[in-house]
Design an enzyme around this catalytic site. Sequence first.
Site, PDB file in Angstrom:
ATOM      1  N   PHE A 158     -15.232  -2.138  32.594  1.00  0.00           N
ATOM      2  CA  PHE A 158     -16.253  -3.174  32.447  1.00  0.00           C
ATOM      3  C   PHE A 158     -16.728  -3.656  33.807  1.00  0.00           C
ATOM      4  O   PHE A 158     -15.926  -3.856  34.723  1.00  0.00           O
ATOM      5  CB  PHE A 158     -15.689  -4.395  31.704  1.00  0.00           C
ATOM      6  N   ASP A 159     -18.032  -3.883  33.921  1.00  0.00           N
ATOM      7  CA  ASP A 159     -18.566  -4.648  35.038  1.00  0.00           C
ATOM      8  C   ASP A 159     -18.217  -6.114  34.793  1.00  0.00           C
ATOM      9  O   ASP A 159     -17.851  -6.504  33.673  1.00  0.00           O
ATOM     10  CB  ASP A 159     -20.081  -4.443  35.124  1.00  0.00           C
ATOM     11  N   GLY A 160     -18.354  -6.929  35.828  1.00  0.00           N
ATOM     12  CA  GLY A 160     -17.998  -8.341  35.695  1.00  0.00           C
ATOM     13  C   GLY A 160     -19.159  -9.226  35.307  1.00  0.00           C
ATOM     14  O   GLY A 160     -19.347  -9.566  34.132  1.00  0.00           O
ATOM     15  N   LYS A 257     -20.279   3.013  42.030  1.00  0.00           N
ATOM     16  CA  LYS A 257     -19.174   2.949  41.075  1.00  0.00           C
ATOM     17  C   LYS A 257     -18.802   4.299  40.464  1.00  0.00           C
ATOM     18  O   LYS A 257     -17.708   4.464  39.923  1.00  0.00           O
ATOM     19  CB  LYS A 257     -19.518   1.965  39.952  1.00  0.00           C
ATOM     20  N   PHE A 270     -19.163  -0.170  30.790  1.00  0.00           N
ATOM     21  CA  PHE A 270     -20.243  -1.078  30.399  1.00  0.00           C
ATOM     22  C   PHE A 270     -20.740  -1.852  31.617  1.00  0.00           C
ATOM     23  O   PHE A 270     -19.957  -2.468  32.340  1.00  0.00           O
ATOM     24  CB  PHE A 270     -19.754  -2.065  29.339  1.00  0.00           C
TER      25      PHE A 270
END
Length: 299
Positions: A158-160, A257, A270
């Site tokens: 997950f992205d933040g 990333k 995501f």
Amino acid sequence: MPTAFGDKLVIAISSRALFDLSDSHTVFERDGLEAFAEYQRQHEEDILEPGEAFPLVKKLLALNAEKTRVEVILLSRNSADTGLRVFNSIEHYELGITRAAFCGGESPYRYVSAFGCHLFLSTHAEDVRQALDAGVAAATLMLAGSRRGDDGELRFAFDGDAVLFSDESERIYKQEGLEAFAENEKSKAKTPLSGGPFKNFLKALQSLQADFPDGDCPIRTALVTARSAPAHERVIRTLRQWGIRLDESLFLGGLDKGEFLRSYSADVFFDDQQSHCHSASQHVATGHVPHGVANEPKE
């Protein structure tokens, strides 16, 4: 959530995310609904090839080997008549999917909340936006350049900001720049961030992880964020305040990333930003989360 599902993890999936329906979709776009329906009926015994979400769904359903922990719901714009090919393919691949909503051309997003879903995956961006507006974690699956092998372990990344967390800090970055963002995060290091659209899904995943014996959990979670020190502290304290533990956390300070996600071997990642999603999708299955300041129309 419907009591019949108890404490299961409930995932909604569109038919075009689960299977490759590009042939029939081409017929629909070229010749219209009637031609599409006739094509599906003529080919209803032809088994569909797996779609972008197929490997993920297969791994999720494998978690039900000892007891039922996951419920996968099929949500489709097909009618039940044209959807027969989809169910024939589900049966062929021995997927444990028994519940579905066929919406006859209408958006199926309105059934996401009715089924009590924690997550909705689709290839239709507008359906995803509507699900997010209804308060459900949702993402538009992108075509992936490669797929992870099946080693039995299920890895989420997950992205933040604007995914696990709100976009409050990202707005400062977009409007005032990196220096203002860093200063804000440093001054508010002990102030937890508000939750983003995937907070509840992550909590549900952690509950699922807790159902397995210590040291024998087939699910791993990771935060993969462009943040770096000193902006890391607020993230760590926020997760601690939520009572959520991530297996891995990567603070990349703006590095691409994609390679890190490949090294982590994510089954799905995501992110709210299209540029990050395009990079990641060259390595792993990727879901774009059309939420937050990065997805607002530019003035």
